[in-house]
Design a protein around this motif. Structure first.
Motif, short mmCIF file in Angstrom:
data_model
loop_
_atom_site.label_atom_id
_atom_site.label_comp_id
_atom_site.label_asym_id
_atom_site.label_seq_id
_atom_site.Cartn_x
_atom_site.Cartn_y
_atom_site.Cartn_z
N ALA A 124 0.83 -1.20 0.00
CA ALA A 124 0.00 0.00 0.00
C ALA A 124 0.87 1.26 0.00
N VAL A 125 1.95 1.25 0.77
CA VAL A 125 2.86 2.41 0.80
C VAL A 125 3.49 2.60 -0.57
N GLU A 126 3.92 1.53 -1.21
CA GLU A 126 4.52 1.64 -2.55
C GLU A 126 3.52 2.21 -3.55
N GLU B 167 0.87 4.10 -2.89
CA GLU B 167 0.62 5.50 -2.56
C GLU B 167 1.81 6.37 -2.95
N THR B 168 3.02 5.87 -2.79
CA THR B 168 4.21 6.62 -3.17
C THR B 168 4.18 6.90 -4.66
N ARG B 169 3.89 5.90 -5.47
CA ARG B 169 3.81 6.11 -6.92
C ARG B 169 2.72 7.13 -7.27
N ARG B 170 1.59 7.03 -6.61
CA ARG B 170 0.48 7.97 -6.88
C ARG B 170 0.89 9.40 -6.53
N LEU B 171 1.51 9.57 -5.37
CA LEU B 171 1.91 10.91 -4.93
C LEU B 171 3.04 11.49 -5.79
N GLN B 172 3.91 10.63 -6.30
CA GLN B 172 4.99 11.11 -7.18
C GLN B 172 4.42 11.66 -8.48
N VAL B 173 3.31 11.11 -8.93
CA VAL B 173 2.66 11.63 -10.14
C VAL B 173 1.95 12.95 -9.83
N ILE B 174 1.30 13.01 -8.69
CA ILE B 174 0.56 14.22 -8.31
C ILE B 174 1.52 15.37 -8.01
N ARG C 213 6.17 10.25 3.91
CA ARG C 213 5.29 10.44 5.07
C ARG C 213 3.82 10.38 4.66
N ARG C 214 3.47 11.09 3.60
CA ARG C 214 2.07 11.09 3.15
C ARG C 214 1.64 9.72 2.66
N ALA C 215 2.52 8.99 1.99
CA ALA C 215 2.20 7.64 1.50
C ALA C 215 1.93 6.71 2.67
N GLU C 216 2.71 6.82 3.73
CA GLU C 216 2.48 5.98 4.91
C GLU C 216 1.14 6.34 5.56
N TRP C 217 0.82 7.63 5.60
CA TRP C 217 -0.47 8.06 6.17
C TRP C 217 -1.64 7.51 5.35
N TRP C 218 -1.57 7.67 4.01
CA TRP C 218 -2.63 7.17 3.15
C TRP C 218 -2.75 5.66 3.23
N THR D 297 -1.97 3.71 5.77
CA THR D 297 -2.59 3.40 7.05
C THR D 297 -4.09 3.64 6.99
N ARG D 298 -4.46 4.74 6.39
CA ARG D 298 -5.89 5.07 6.28
C ARG D 298 -6.62 4.06 5.39
N ARG D 299 -6.00 3.67 4.29
CA ARG D 299 -6.61 2.69 3.39
C ARG D 299 -6.83 1.35 4.06
N LEU D 300 -5.86 0.91 4.88
CA LEU D 300 -5.92 -0.42 5.47
C LEU D 300 -6.72 -0.46 6.76
N ALA D 301 -7.03 0.69 7.32
CA ALA D 301 -7.80 0.74 8.58
C ALA D 301 -9.27 0.46 8.30
N LYS D 302 -9.98 0.12 9.35
CA LYS D 302 -11.43 -0.10 9.23
C LYS D 302 -12.10 1.21 8.85
N SER D 303 -13.19 1.09 8.13
CA SER D 303 -13.92 2.25 7.66
C SER D 303 -15.41 1.94 7.67
N SER D 304 -16.21 2.98 7.75
CA SER D 304 -17.66 2.78 7.67
C SER D 304 -18.06 2.26 6.29
N GLU D 305 -17.18 2.43 5.31
CA GLU D 305 -17.47 1.95 3.97
C GLU D 305 -17.21 0.46 3.80
N ASP D 306 -16.64 -0.19 4.83
CA ASP D 306 -16.36 -1.62 4.75
C ASP D 306 -17.62 -2.47 4.63
N VAL D 307 -18.76 -1.95 5.02
CA VAL D 307 -19.99 -2.73 4.99
C VAL D 307 -20.61 -2.77 3.60
#
Length: 130
Positions: A8-10, A12-19, A86-91, A93-103
């Motif tokens: 997930a970090v990899e 997100e890193t690729r996505r942020l490098q493009v942005i 840093r931002r890739a690690e944050w994203w 973590t957020r992606r892999l955490a539980k979310s109300s959208e998991d249902v």
């Protein structure tokens, strides 16, 4: 499709490098300080209280500012890489955490017979559409 934290970090890193392809496109320390101060403003706090039932938590914005200040001794490209990491690690973590959208499961096809044709007929009979 389940991914581990490193993958997930990899991603997100690729996505942020493009942005943010150049160092000039990452936020500056003053911008991050403005975000923190805005978060603590009365209007922002009242909006958060109204929408979410509680105060906005602004600690992460202060941590972003302090992190930015810690990068002052690095050159521009190193700052960009550190900020993206840093931002890739944050994203991640957020992606892999539980979310109300998991249902929810995304539909791949529309529901059959929805809305029901009888309901549409009943509504159009009682309410003339002009």
């Amino acid at each position: 499709m389940s991914v581990d934290f490193r993958t997930a970090v990899e991603q997100e890193t690729r996505r942020l490098q493009v942005i943010h392809p150049t160092p000039e496109q990452i936020p500056g320390c003053m911008s991050l300080l403005d975000d923190f101060l805005s978060c603590n403003a009365l209007g922002f706090q009242l909006k958060s209280l109204y929408r979410y039932g509680g105060q906005a938590v602004c600690g992460r914005k202060m941590e972003d500012f302090k992190f930015c200040m810690s990068l002052k001794s690095l050159d521009q490209d190193e700052k960009r890489e550190a900020w993206i990491r840093r931002r890739a690690e944050w994203w991640a973590t957020r992606r892999l955490a539980k979310s109300s959208e998991d249902v929810w499961d995304m539909r791949t096809e529309p529901l059959q017979n929805f809305p029901p044709k009888q309901l549409i007929r009943d509504l159009t009979e009682h309410h003339e559409i002009s």
